[in-house]
Motif scaffolding. Structure first.
Motif, PDB file in Angstrom:
ATOM      1  N   LEU A 170       0.072  -1.666   0.006  1.00  0.00           N
ATOM      2  CA  LEU A 170      -0.214   0.240   0.298  1.00  0.00           C
ATOM      3  C   LEU A 170       1.125   1.054   0.264  1.00  0.00           C
ATOM      4  CD1 LEU A 170      -2.882   1.124  -0.056  1.00  0.00           C
ATOM      5  CD2 LEU A 170      -2.856   1.139   2.802  1.00  0.00           C
ATOM      6  N   ILE A 171       1.524   1.225   0.342  1.00  0.00           N
ATOM      7  CA  ILE A 171       3.233   2.675   1.162  1.00  0.00           C
ATOM      8  C   ILE A 171       2.876   2.518  -0.549  1.00  0.00           C
ATOM      9  CG2 ILE A 171       4.631   3.210   1.898  1.00  0.00           C
ATOM     10  CD1 ILE A 171       4.348   1.684   4.493  1.00  0.00           C
ATOM     11  N   ILE A 172       3.644   1.312  -1.067  1.00  0.00           N
ATOM     12  CA  ILE A 172       4.685   1.451  -2.388  1.00  0.00           C
ATOM     13  C   ILE A 172       3.641   2.237  -3.353  1.00  0.00           C
ATOM     14  CG2 ILE A 172       5.891   0.471  -4.427  1.00  0.00           C
ATOM     15  CD1 ILE A 172       6.508  -1.583  -2.533  1.00  0.00           C
ATOM     16  N   VAL A 173       2.336   1.914  -3.694  1.00  0.00           N
ATOM     17  CA  VAL A 173       1.216   1.707  -3.881  1.00  0.00           C
ATOM     18  C   VAL A 173       1.103   4.275  -4.134  1.00  0.00           C
ATOM     19  CG1 VAL A 173      -1.069   2.277  -4.752  1.00  0.00           C
ATOM     20  CG2 VAL A 173       0.101  -0.337  -4.197  1.00  0.00           C
ATOM     21  N   VAL A 174       1.175   4.142  -2.575  1.00  0.00           N
ATOM     22  CA  VAL A 174       0.750   5.111  -2.799  1.00  0.00           C
ATOM     23  C   VAL A 174       1.991   6.514  -2.815  1.00  0.00           C
ATOM     24  CG1 VAL A 174       0.692   7.028  -0.727  1.00  0.00           C
ATOM     25  CG2 VAL A 174      -0.795   5.084  -0.905  1.00  0.00           C
ATOM     26  N   ILE A 175       2.759   5.939  -3.241  1.00  0.00           N
ATOM     27  CA  ILE A 175       4.707   6.806  -3.274  1.00  0.00           C
ATOM     28  C   ILE A 175       4.303   6.642  -4.990  1.00  0.00           C
ATOM     29  CG2 ILE A 175       6.834   6.370  -3.537  1.00  0.00           C
ATOM     30  CD1 ILE A 175       6.859   5.428  -0.379  1.00  0.00           C
ATOM     31  N   ILE A 176       3.794   5.846  -5.632  1.00  0.00           N
ATOM     32  CA  ILE A 176       3.915   5.670  -7.526  1.00  0.00           C
ATOM     33  C   ILE A 176       2.644   6.313  -7.970  1.00  0.00           C
ATOM     34  CG2 ILE A 176       3.621   4.370  -8.951  1.00  0.00           C
ATOM     35  CD1 ILE A 176       5.030   1.993  -7.559  1.00  0.00           C
ATOM     36  N   LEU A 177       1.842   6.797  -6.880  1.00  0.00           N
ATOM     37  CA  LEU A 177       0.438   7.306  -7.925  1.00  0.00           C
ATOM     38  C   LEU A 177       0.811   8.828  -6.669  1.00  0.00           C
ATOM     39  CD1 LEU A 177      -2.568   5.377  -6.737  1.00  0.00           C
ATOM     40  CD2 LEU A 177      -0.976   5.644  -8.796  1.00  0.00           C
ATOM     41  N   SER A 178       1.991   9.236  -5.969  1.00  0.00           N
ATOM     42  CA  SER A 178       2.487  10.233  -5.900  1.00  0.00           C
ATOM     43  C   SER A 178       2.993  11.340  -6.529  1.00  0.00           C
ATOM     44  CB  SER A 178       2.305  11.080  -4.317  1.00  0.00           C
ATOM     45  OG  SER A 178       1.618  10.119  -3.462  1.00  0.00           O
ATOM     46  N   ILE A 179       4.438  10.619  -7.005  1.00  0.00           N
ATOM     47  CA  ILE A 179       5.412  10.903  -7.610  1.00  0.00           C
ATOM     48  C   ILE A 179       4.593  11.063  -9.140  1.00  0.00           C
ATOM     49  CG2 ILE A 179       7.324  10.425  -9.097  1.00  0.00           C
ATOM     50  CD1 ILE A 179       8.218   8.576  -6.242  1.00  0.00           C
ATOM     51  N   ALA A 180       3.326  10.167  -9.894  1.00  0.00           N
ATOM     52  CA  ALA A 180       2.873  10.575 -10.367  1.00  0.00           C
ATOM     53  C   ALA A 180       2.516  12.157 -10.955  1.00  0.00           C
ATOM     54  CB  ALA A 180       1.721   8.896 -11.545  1.00  0.00           C
ATOM     55  N   PHE A 181       1.501  11.496  -9.716  1.00  0.00           N
ATOM     56  CA  PHE A 181       0.850  12.839  -9.834  1.00  0.00           C
ATOM     57  C   PHE A 181       1.494  14.578  -9.794  1.00  0.00           C
ATOM     58  CE2 PHE A 181      -1.756  16.622  -7.857  1.00  0.00           C
ATOM     59  CZ  PHE A 181      -3.351  15.949  -8.133  1.00  0.00           C
ATOM     60  N   VAL A 182       2.324  14.892  -9.298  1.00  0.00           N
ATOM     61  CA  VAL A 182       3.433  15.453  -9.071  1.00  0.00           C
ATOM     62  C   VAL A 182       3.982  15.745 -11.061  1.00  0.00           C
ATOM     63  CG1 VAL A 182       5.659  16.630  -8.854  1.00  0.00           C
ATOM     64  CG2 VAL A 182       4.097  15.248  -6.986  1.00  0.00           C
ATOM     65  N   MET A 183       4.349  14.748 -11.093  1.00  0.00           N
ATOM     66  CA  MET A 183       5.175  14.797 -12.664  1.00  0.00           C
ATOM     67  C   MET A 183       4.101  14.887 -14.006  1.00  0.00           C
ATOM     68  SD  MET A 183       7.982  14.098 -12.062  1.00  0.00           S
ATOM     69  CE  MET A 183       9.288  14.159 -13.781  1.00  0.00           C
ATOM     70  N   ILE A 184       2.680  14.270 -13.357  1.00  0.00           N
ATOM     71  CA  ILE A 184       1.628  14.428 -14.718  1.00  0.00           C
ATOM     72  C   ILE A 184       1.207  15.656 -14.444  1.00  0.00           C
ATOM     73  CG2 ILE A 184      -0.145  13.781 -15.704  1.00  0.00           C
ATOM     74  CD1 ILE A 184       0.629  11.026 -15.487  1.00  0.00           C
ATOM     75  N   GLU A 185       0.368  15.558 -14.026  1.00  0.00           N
ATOM     76  CA  GLU A 185      -1.074  17.068 -12.927  1.00  0.00           C
ATOM     77  C   GLU A 185      -0.039  18.540 -13.173  1.00  0.00           C
ATOM     78  OE1 GLU A 185      -3.968  17.114 -13.322  1.00  0.00           O
ATOM     79  OE2 GLU A 185      -3.694  14.313 -14.242  1.00  0.00           O
ATOM     80  N   ILE A 186       1.246  18.307 -12.154  1.00  0.00           N
ATOM     81  CA  ILE A 186       1.946  19.548 -11.790  1.00  0.00           C
ATOM     82  C   ILE A 186       2.769  20.562 -12.296  1.00  0.00           C
ATOM     83  CG2 ILE A 186       2.764  20.693  -9.780  1.00  0.00           C
ATOM     84  CD1 ILE A 186       1.510  18.806  -7.736  1.00  0.00           C
ATOM     85  N   LEU A 187       3.911  19.419 -12.679  1.00  0.00           N
ATOM     86  CA  LEU A 187       4.852  19.733 -13.720  1.00  0.00           C
ATOM     87  C   LEU A 187       4.816  18.890 -15.127  1.00  0.00           C
ATOM     88  CD1 LEU A 187       7.820  17.911 -11.821  1.00  0.00           C
ATOM     89  CD2 LEU A 187       6.941  20.202 -11.561  1.00  0.00           C
ATOM     90  N   ARG A 188       3.236  19.031 -15.478  1.00  0.00           N
ATOM     91  CA  ARG A 188       2.934  18.790 -16.576  1.00  0.00           C
ATOM     92  C   ARG A 188       3.448  17.930 -17.537  1.00  0.00           C
ATOM     93  NH1 ARG A 188      -2.755  19.447 -16.205  1.00  0.00           N
ATOM     94  NH2 ARG A 188      -2.912  21.593 -14.603  1.00  0.00           N
ATOM     95  N   VAL A 189       4.239  16.944 -17.662  1.00  0.00           N
ATOM     96  CA  VAL A 189       4.904  15.978 -18.108  1.00  0.00           C
ATOM     97  C   VAL A 189       4.014  15.612 -19.082  1.00  0.00           C
ATOM     98  CG1 VAL A 189       6.305  13.753 -18.413  1.00  0.00           C
ATOM     99  CG2 VAL A 189       7.214  15.923 -16.517  1.00  0.00           C
ATOM    100  N   PRO A 190       4.087  15.041 -20.461  1.00  0.00           N
ATOM    101  CA  PRO A 190       2.581  14.818 -21.017  1.00  0.00           C
ATOM    102  C   PRO A 190       2.598  13.485 -20.232  1.00  0.00           C
ATOM    103  CG  PRO A 190       3.962  16.054 -22.244  1.00  0.00           C
ATOM    104  CD  PRO A 190       4.556  16.087 -21.304  1.00  0.00           C
ATOM    105  N   LYS A 191       1.628  12.744 -20.325  1.00  0.00           N
ATOM    106  CA  LYS A 191       1.188  11.722 -19.570  1.00  0.00           C
ATOM    107  C   LYS A 191       1.727  10.061 -20.106  1.00  0.00           C
ATOM    108  CE  LYS A 191      -2.465   8.620 -17.449  1.00  0.00           C
ATOM    109  NZ  LYS A 191      -3.945   8.425 -16.890  1.00  0.00           N
TER     110      LYS A 191
END
Length: 202
Positions: free
Chosen positions: A152-173
């Protein structure tokens, strides 16, 4: 510390141990196409994986199922390569096998099936810990819950990093998915090439 707590800690440490990163790679491959906003889909997906590996973890630990450990250690990175490869096609609409809907729906039974394989891998470690211990229910339960907490912790970390990269830093998904999936596949192929069973078959 009680026996339950001890095995819970061992399960948690096993799934989060960077030395045994194959299981972490698989969870990463499962979650690559998602971010935090997709948490409901991820819960269903991870639950399917959990059900799968819980079944074989119990069966193998109790001695009902026996599989060559080297074969399992080969199959685990194979499951990672397949899962990560699916990520490249999740938006494609070119043919029946790469439709977005089919790819997404296929991930759930695949996660369940691949969970069965990963459960056999977990069981090798747990059986080594148990030795000839007669009572296995408490260790098995504690170890499995520890695995889930770590997962569960690994999942939260991965999803959080993806959120930052895609939604905040605007890296194309699509770029995020392709790059991360490519890295996961490369690392998994290394595990396959260095596997004892694979090398003996050459």
């Amino acid at each position: 510390m009680s026996e339950f707590q001890a095995y819970l800690q061992l399960g948690f440490d096993h799934i989060t141990d960077s030395k045994g990163y194959d299981h972490i790679l698989f969870i990463m491959a499962l979650c690559t196409i998602y971010t935090l906003v997709d948490w409901k889909k991820v819960i269903v997906l991870v639950t399917a994986f959990t059900i799968g590996h819980s079944i074989t973890l119990a069966l193998a630990t109790m001695g009902i199922v026996h599989v060559n450990p080297d074969v399992i250690e080969l199959l685990i990175p194979v499951t990672i390569v397949i899962t990560a490869s699916l990520n490249f096609f999740h938006k494609s609409k070119k043919n029946l096998f790469t439709l977005k809907e089919n790819t997404f729906s296929a991930r759930y039974p695949l996660a369940l099936f691949f969970g069965l394989i990963h459960g056999l891998g977990f069981s090798n470690y747990l059986r080594a810990l148990l030795g000839k211990e007669a009572a296995i229910f408490t260790p098995l339960l504690g170890f499995n819950i520890g695995l889930e907490l770590g997962q569960l912790i690994i999942v939260v970390i991965i999803l959080s990093i993806a959120f930052v990269m895609i939604e905040i830093l605007r890296v194309p998904k699509i770029n995020w998915i392709n790059i991360l999936s490519g890295i996961i596949i490369g690392m998994s192929l290394s595990l396959i090439i260095n596997n004892k069973f694979f090398q003996s078959a050459l």
